[in-house]
Scaffold this active site. Structure first.
Site, mmCIF file in Angstrom:
data_model
loop_
_atom_site.group_PDB
_atom_site.id
_atom_site.type_symbol
_atom_site.label_atom_id
_atom_site.label_comp_id
_atom_site.label_asym_id
_atom_site.label_seq_id
_atom_site.Cartn_x
_atom_site.Cartn_y
_atom_site.Cartn_z
ATOM 1 N N GLY A 55 22.838 18.264 -2.744
ATOM 2 C CA GLY A 55 23.105 19.538 -3.408
ATOM 3 C C GLY A 55 22.581 19.517 -4.828
ATOM 4 N N CYS A 82 22.667 11.699 -1.166
ATOM 5 C CA CYS A 82 22.351 12.202 -2.509
ATOM 6 C C CYS A 82 23.628 12.690 -3.211
ATOM 7 C CB CYS A 82 21.277 13.286 -2.426
ATOM 8 S SG CYS A 82 20.465 13.622 -4.012
ATOM 9 N N TYR A 83 23.812 13.994 -3.382
ATOM 10 C CA TYR A 83 25.050 14.479 -3.999
ATOM 11 C C TYR A 83 26.259 13.992 -3.209
ATOM 12 C CZ TYR A 83 28.701 17.619 -5.687
ATOM 13 O OH TYR A 83 29.880 18.127 -6.203
ATOM 14 N N HIS A 178 17.013 10.881 0.643
ATOM 15 C CA HIS A 178 17.156 11.855 1.734
ATOM 16 C C HIS A 178 16.515 11.324 3.014
ATOM 17 C CE1 HIS A 178 18.734 15.363 -0.506
ATOM 18 N NE2 HIS A 178 18.107 14.799 -1.526
ATOM 19 N N GLU A 180 16.736 12.635 5.895
ATOM 20 C CA GLU A 180 16.428 13.744 6.800
ATOM 21 C C GLU A 180 15.017 14.299 6.654
ATOM 22 O OE1 GLU A 180 18.550 15.784 3.258
ATOM 23 O OE2 GLU A 180 18.425 13.810 4.217
ATOM 24 N N ASP A 236 10.692 34.206 19.003
ATOM 25 C CA ASP A 236 12.157 34.183 18.974
ATOM 26 C C ASP A 236 12.770 35.311 19.804
ATOM 27 O OD1 ASP A 236 11.591 32.204 17.139
ATOM 28 O OD2 ASP A 236 11.858 33.532 15.421
ATOM 29 N N LYS A 377 12.864 26.492 15.011
ATOM 30 C CA LYS A 377 11.743 27.059 15.748
ATOM 31 C C LYS A 377 11.237 26.115 16.844
ATOM 32 C CE LYS A 377 9.572 30.365 14.858
ATOM 33 N NZ LYS A 377 9.590 31.746 15.374
#
Length: 521
Positions: A55, A82-83, A178, A180, A236, A377
């Protein structure tokens, strides 16, 4: 499908959705709650583990996001990122302070303990000075000065003595970087170790199980009523239509609205596919004049999005009134649409509104069905494959809900749209001829609101400028500009200038996301 779950608490990171996606890549279900979710809601979710996201805040800032402290008493594994790491240290008795040197971007991580969280991957790291080293992605200005009681440091960087820490007795782990994002070399393996080795989850969430669950939920929600689905021409909405049709059959009526800002032959291609392959009921509505009238003189992109979103809903409601017993509107809202439109499930910053989120009317006459709301997606494309949809449809490049209106910068007129469509056809045609279409996430033309001086023959011209945008990406949350060969760019430019009347200059956009977005508006 929901037996084993990982909960992500969102503290405002733009990457929070990526954390959930990385978990789901491993066939484990994951949801995102806001950092301040009621403790009872967290209890009722029954997660096997919790991940605290990054964050933009500092734990010492006034009003910094703080979760219910009781989450640390649940007796389940927790991973802070992180945060989330700084928060864990701050709340559990450690000390966080401003770093002498901020770390943003690439950093070298030295592994001090290659068990548990880093188990099985250290052998792949380069060895330097008897320590395992790998590349990670940092984004922080604070660092851990003292870890809480029971914790040990398990990795460091030259700038951060505690770049990863663990309380192995409580199964609490924390990372300053991070895992991710794709820039962290072994990030996927680290997350995999957390959810399987530490949390003990099983492989229970697959696209097949998602389809069965979604169909059941749609049937339960709809009952004996009817649904209309707005087809916009993109992947979509098409996948949404097929999924809802699988659930309720002829109780679904698809409404394809030509809003005047579609790509060349868009309506014909999608209508043929859904009718021939899936035998759906489709009603074609030409509302192009209605939309273009509303957009006349509108230059602000947010207003364009809101106008198109509101007008879509109005058209659907008008058409739905002609169908008996219709109570629901199905649409293809995705995770990235939601997080960029609002502070959905957390305090992340609003980047831009999306026509099918921010543009919804406050007093809708129809209730919403959004079965793809928790998917990315690429997951939607997997879903399309599972539903038996043709590759040509599900592998198409993403197309924004507001269509060419946000690629026609400034005023939207029939004349300007005609120029943009012709240029866009050329861009995609040359990309496909070069064999690059499947390697590029998105490629398109943008009509700029400026004119430039040129020379054609022996005459001076003062005509429009087309920008070509092409990016590579995994999920649309981050993107790099595509390094298209010069000869391909040359052919695109030459054809646009020669074949599209009113254009005398073509430029190529070489900005990445972030800081730029993929679309110009």
């Amino acid at each position: 499908m929901l037996e084993d779950k990982i909960l992500v608490l969102d503290f405002g990171s733009q990457y929070t959705q990526l954390i959930a996606r990385r978990v789901r890549e491993n066939s484990v279900y994951s949801e995102i709650f806001p950092y301040n979710a009621p403790f009872k809601k967290i209890l009722d979710f029954k997660p096997k583990g919790i991940i605290l996201s990054g964050g933009p805040s500092s734990v010492y800032s006034k009003g910094s996001p703080i979760p219910d402290i009781k989450v640390f008493d649940l007796g389940i594994p927790i991973l802070g990122i992180c945060y989330g790491m700084q928060l864990m240290a701050h709340l559990l008795g450690g000390r966080v302070a401003k770093a002498a040197k901020r770390e943003y971007g690439r950093a070298e991580l030295f592994i001090d303990d290659d068990s548990d969280l880093f188990e099985g991957i250290s052998s792949k790291f380069k060895i330097q000075n008897s320590k395992f080293k790998t590349v990670v992605w940092m984004s922080h200005g604070d660092r851990i000065e003292k870890y809480p009681k029971g914790f040990i440091s398990i990795a460091h960087t030259e700038n951060s003595p505690v770049a990863a820490m663990a309380d192995k007795k409580k199964n609490f782990y924390a990372l300053q970087f991070h895992p991710e994002v794709v820039h962290t070399e072994k990030g996927r393996e680290i997350i995999k170790n957390f959810i399987f080795n530490i949390c003990g989850t099983n492989l229970t969430w697959t696209m097949k199980s998602f389809i069965e669950t979604a169909k059941h939920e749609i049937k339960e929600k709809v009952g004996n009523q009817r649904v209309v689905c707005g087809i916009s021409g993109g992947v979509d909405s098409s996948v949404t239509a097929v999924l809802v049709h699988e659930a309720i059959g002829d109780a679904l009526t698809c409404i394809f609205v030509d809003n005047g800002v579609l790509r060349e032959d868009e309506a014909k291609k999608v209508e043929n596919m859904l009718k021939k392959s899936f035998h759906m009921k489709i009603k074609y509505v030409d509302a192009s004049e209605r939309f273009l009238k509303k957009l006349k003189g509108v230059k602000d992109p947010e207003r364009k999005r809101k106008i198109i979103g509101n007008e879509f809903i109005r058209v659907f409601e008008d058409e739905a009134m002609k169908i008996k017993n219709v109570s629901f509107l199905a649409q293809g809202t995705l995770y990235p649409d939601v997080i960029e439109s609002t502070s959905f499930k957390g305090p992340s910053a609003t980047i831009k509104s999306h026509h099918n989120v921010g543009g919804l009317l406050k007093k809708m006459k129809l209730k919403l069905i959004e079965p793809l709301r928790e998917l990315f997606k690429d997951e939607v494309r997997v879903l399309g494959h599972e539903l038996g949809m043709p590759d040509e449809t599900i592998n198409r490049h993403p197309f924004p809900g507001p269509g060419l209106a946000i690629r026609c910068i400034s005023n939207v007129t029939k004349e300007r749209l005609a120029i943009l469509r012709k240029a866009d056809v050329i861009v995609l045609d040359e990309i496909k001829k070069a064999g690059l279409y499947g390697k590029i996430w998105q490629a398109f033309a943008v009509l700029l609101p400026v004119k430039s001086v040129g020379v054609m023959g022996d005459e001076r011209t003062y005509d429009n400028v087309i920008a070509v945008r092409a990016v590579t990406s995994v999920d649309g949350m981050t993107a790099d500009w595509a390094q298209i060969p010069y000869e391909v760019l040359g052919r695109i430019s030459n054809r646009i200038i020669n074949e599209v009347k009113g254009v005398n200059r073509v430029v190529y956009d070489i900005s990445s996301k972030p800081p730029s977005t993929i679309e110009w508006e």
